[in-house]
Structures are given as structure tokens and as C-alpha cells.
Design an enzyme around this catalytic site. Sequence first.
Site, PDB file in Angstrom:
ATOM      1  N   HIS A 191      -7.452  -2.363   5.426  1.00  0.00           N
ATOM      2  CA  HIS A 191      -7.839  -3.587   4.736  1.00  0.00           C
ATOM      3  C   HIS A 191      -9.285  -3.972   4.983  1.00  0.00           C
ATOM      4  O   HIS A 191      -9.930  -4.569   4.149  1.00  0.00           O
ATOM      5  CB  HIS A 191      -6.894  -4.725   5.096  1.00  0.00           C
ATOM      6  N   CYS A 503      -4.820   3.205 -10.137  1.00  0.00           N
ATOM      7  CA  CYS A 503      -5.685   2.362  -9.322  1.00  0.00           C
ATOM      8  C   CYS A 503      -5.752   2.988  -7.946  1.00  0.00           C
ATOM      9  O   CYS A 503      -4.770   3.471  -7.423  1.00  0.00           O
ATOM     10  CB  CYS A 503      -5.193   0.924  -9.254  1.00  0.00           C
TER      11      CYS A 503
END
Lengths: 583, 106
Positions: A191, A503
Site C-alpha cells: 500500500h 487494472c
Amino acid sequence: MLVLRGIAASPGLAVGEAMIIASEGYRIPRRLAPRAACEEEVGRLDRAIASSADEMTHNREAVARELGDQYGAIFSAHEQMLRDPQLHREVEELIRLKRYTAEYAVSRALRRYVQVLQSLDGGYLAERTHDIYDIEKVLLRHLLGRQREDVFHLTQPVIVLAHNLTPSETAGLDRQFVRGFATEIGGMGGHTSIVASALEIPAVVGAGRLLTDVSGGDKVIIDGHEGVVILRPDKETLARYEQELKRRGAYAVQLQDLWEAPAELADGTRIHIYANIEFPQEVEAARQRGADGVGLYRTEFLYLASIPEPTEEDQFQAYRTVAEAMGSFPVVIRTLDLGADKAPGVGAVEERNPFLGVRSIRLSLRNPQLFRVQLRAILRASAFGAVQIMFPLISTLEELRAARAAVHQVMDELEAEGVAFNRQLPIGMMVETPSAVIMIDRFLKEVDFISIGTNDLIQYTLAVDRSNNEVADLYHPADPAVLRLLEMAVQAAHRSQTPVSVCGQIQGPHYLMLLFGMGIRDVSVAPSAIPEMKRVCSRLRVADCEAAARHALTLDSAREIEAYLKEEIKRTVGEEEWSSGAG
Amino acid sequence: MPEPTASRVVTVVNTQGLHARPADLFARQASRFQSRIEIVKGNECVDGKSVLGILTLGAQQGVELTLKAVGDDAEEAIAALAELIERELIENEKRMAEEEGDNGEN
């Protein structure tokens, strides 16, 4: 000059002065002192050493009284290091000869010791390096006193260096002044790297031991394309990078011409390029660069940034902002895609294998209240734009059905309350597990669209944790097994006339060529990558792409496929790498 | 008049080598003397009163070191430090081991 290799976490180049975020968050504001201030700096050093040593004596006595002499002894070792005559001579010399400030000289001299101790074999002195870090902190505290600066309040451009940065720390970085960052640990696709890319801050993670070799104020280069960190670059290297930075600046200006143009291949085939976003603020960048919509709105950050968890209203405001800003362009909101370890308020469970544990849709389904709040927020936002909803990590049909049922239940609830929403809102799923691909024909009967999440699909197919440096080299987007799954999913979607997009990171123009060759026409990428993506599109032809993909699928290994595709793209387009921040 | 000097070659005999606590003890002992004290290992040379310097030698058991002192109490210093390295550190280790043994039984 020292060159360190890490993992390219966020593309871009940055050159600047290092700011080190230590665990206590000290930073060294200035590296050089004026010539006349040299005596003053030595005086500051002596006073800091004296007061630090006094503090240690005081600690030793206090601890000895409480716990006994053997515990107090820990501090006497510190005391002795603080009063070390050789250290004092070295620091004083750095101040006098190199005109370093006292704090920079202290940090520099101590880090050299850490480095030497770490290089001794056996690692039996590792404990001692902690002692050295401790006394560095104490000395810096005494030297900087009230001048201690909040690392998140900057006044000049810096390159942040840290052992590790959490996603929320990364998000807290001031975009105006933080030109780039590098961390010692961390892997690809985490992240932190997503947030860094979103903020368009060049970053390298997992660069290994870094902080021992650098002091605040040192010149640092971050190459977020190659995953390289260069400490104290020599003149030539510095000049080369500065020139490259200029070139890229000029190139980015050139690409602006493409901002408004639609994405088309050389043969006129229309391609849709959507934006992956994490923050509502990114919509602006996406729109400017001519995104065809938001293909992936990651909602994790809302959860990571608020404790205990974001309210329905918080979420609704964020989703609505994006939906309104995008107008009639679609906005695909993905429901929470976090591991149980990171989600607030769900009672973390100890998991031996978190990637195979309670995460993403599994977490949402097990926490109906958490899920309901998010679904309400998304549905309410659907009254303000072309919102679509997407579930991550679906691996069974039951999960998809349960998730859909939850949406319908919330719809009924909202309807009963008289709250506006779009009942026709399209519902889709991420295809990112091998099971989803294998069962894709069944899934396609129950969704309005699919989006292939290549990062996770690769990880689960190849059984590689991409954040583990030891095996990261096995993580390969062009692995033939991955390509077969992609092909299966795309063909099935076409047969059922269901929209399909990809994606995830697109590693280079050759990979884009492959995707087009397999029939993909919609991709979703970081806003910063859109112009370059359009430029490459304009040089590709469907026929070439299809021929390349057909041949690639006959090859045996990722290495061969990669080599072949790069050769092909060079032959047809004349270049094989992204020219700027794409991918 | 040149300052008095003294030197002696010693071998590290304790099992821990000149790390952690032994390094502390050496630096402390050395600091009691007026003389400048150096430890030479191969082509490395550190201040004998510097615990950080001693640690960077990474002197393990069996390593030969040359102790040098320059100053009025040079002879005395070398005698005491050689004694520390060749005898006292072993005794220290034994004593610590015994203490730990005792603790283990409690």
C-alpha cells in the site's frame, strides 16, 4: 557515492537533500555551519555531551535504585560511549575541518561506527549498534532541543529516508516538499507504493541498510523507475540525473498535448484508459489527462486513515466528490480490499498466511455491519454520478451471490428510507484468483462487468508473495500460466459480451501490446501514466498486437515471452520502455 | 626529553573476545592512566580509552594485539592492561557464568 538497489515503488526521479525519519522523528535541519561558527559548534557539542552524560548518570542511578545495579549498568555503557575520547576527536574534526554542524557531525561519526560494527562477521555486535543509535538520539535531542522539528512540517524540499513508512505516514508526506523517498524494508505492490504513486512521489522501498550510510542533509538521488537510491552522488552522476530530470520535465510538457486527445491505436481502434485512484484529490489529475473514467477507486485508504473506522457520511462525501467530478464518466468503486490485520474494528486475528486468509470480500462478508456502512455510502453516491460497484478477491460463486445480496438488502433499506440511489448501478467483480478464471463462464452470468486485477492474479497463480524480496524475482507478469488465464477470462467475457478491463501495473509497452493482442481494449492505470499510455497506443496496431500475442502464447517461459515481446515492440514501434512515468 | 613509552604483544584468551563488556572494562581501565594508550591489530590502530574504537576491532578469541602506551605511567598502564586481557577477563567470564548458573537454579 553509494548505489543501493531496492524495489521501484513509485515512478519518477528525484534529487535532493536527505531527511531521515528516525523512530523518534528527529531530523537534522542543517548540514553545514558558517565558517565563523566553528567554535560555537564545538561548544554546543561539548555541552550536549555533558548534559547527555548527566542524563545517563541520572537514569543509571534511578534505575539502579528501582531495579538493582545490573540494570543500571546498561546506562553506564551508554555513558561511556558518550564520553568516548576517540568519538569526540572525530566529531570535533568533522566540525573544524568540514564545517559540519554539531548534529550532522555527531550523526555522521556515529553512523560510521554502526557501519563498521555491522560489517564485522557474526553479528554479535548487533546489540551494540542499538546502543549507538540510542546515544545518537540522546545527543540529537540535547543538540536540537526545542528546535526539534515535526517531520511532517517542512519548509524546504527534501528526500525522505526511513526504515519503513506505513501507508498513512506516506499519505501524510507533504507533497509540496517531499520530492521522493526511500525505505530500508518493504516490497513491491504494497500500500505504501500505491499511496506514493497516487501522490506522484518517486519512491524506492526495500533498499536494505540505508540509514547507517547516510546523514540528514546528504545529497540523495531516488530513481523510482529503476529502484535505485544513490547516496552522495559524484559530480558526473549528479549532473546526469539533473539533466535527465530536465529532459523529463520537458517531455511531460510535450505530453500535455495528448491530455485532451482520446486514446486510439494507429489503426483507429478506440482504447479506453481509466484512472486508478485512491484519493478524491486525484480526480483532478485524472480528468486533466483525459481519463475515460475512474476504473478503480480504491477505498482502503479511507479505512487506514481513520480510527476506529470511517463513518457512512465520511465515505459518502468522498465517493460523491469523485462521482460528481467525473460527471457522466464511470466511477468504479471497489469495496474494501484489506487484510484483517489492517482493517479497524474487526478484531484482528493472528494469521499464519494472511494472503490466503480473511481479507477483501471475505472480511466484508464476515463483518456485515462494516460492509453495510460502505455499501450504503456507495449507493447514496450513485445518485450523483455514474457509480459502479466492484467486489475484490471473489473466489467462489457463493461469495459473489452473498455480496450481491448484501447490495440488494441495502437498496431495499435505502428505498424504505426514501434515500436516492441508482437501482441500475452496475455490479462487477475483480478477477484476481485462479478459481475466478477457471469458473469465469459461471461468474459472467451474474455480473455486469469484470476487471482483471493482474497483480493479485499473478501472485496467486504463481504462488509468489510479491512483497517478499527473496522470491520477488519469481513474480512475473508475462508468465505463460498467467497469460493463459488472462486469455481464458478475456475470451469468455467477449463471448458473453461482458465488459472486461485490466487494472494493475502494466510493466511496459510490450505488455500493453500483449493485452491489446489478447483483445483487451480497456485498461485502468495511475493518472500520471495516462499520457504516456496514449502516446504508445498511437503507435500500435491491432494486427501486430494480435500476431505478437498469438506467438507469445506458444512460448514456454516468462523469460522467453518477455524477450520476444520486447523484440516485437522494438521492431514495430521502435522502443521498448516507457519514456516517462507510466507503468 | 622524550616521553616514556611501553608496549607489549598480548593474545585475547577469553571466549567472548574483546566485545561488549570486555571492551567496556578495557576502556575503563585504560582511562585510569594519564598515558595515551593505543591498541594495534594488524594495520588497525584505535584509542585504548575508546570503547567504540575497541569494538570496531572485532578482536575475537585468539587474536594478537599490540598494546602501546606513551606517558609517565606507561609501564604501569601496559602491565595492568595486559593483566586484564590475559587473565582478568577470563576470570570475569567464569564468575559471570557461575552467577548465571546460580540464577538458573533459583
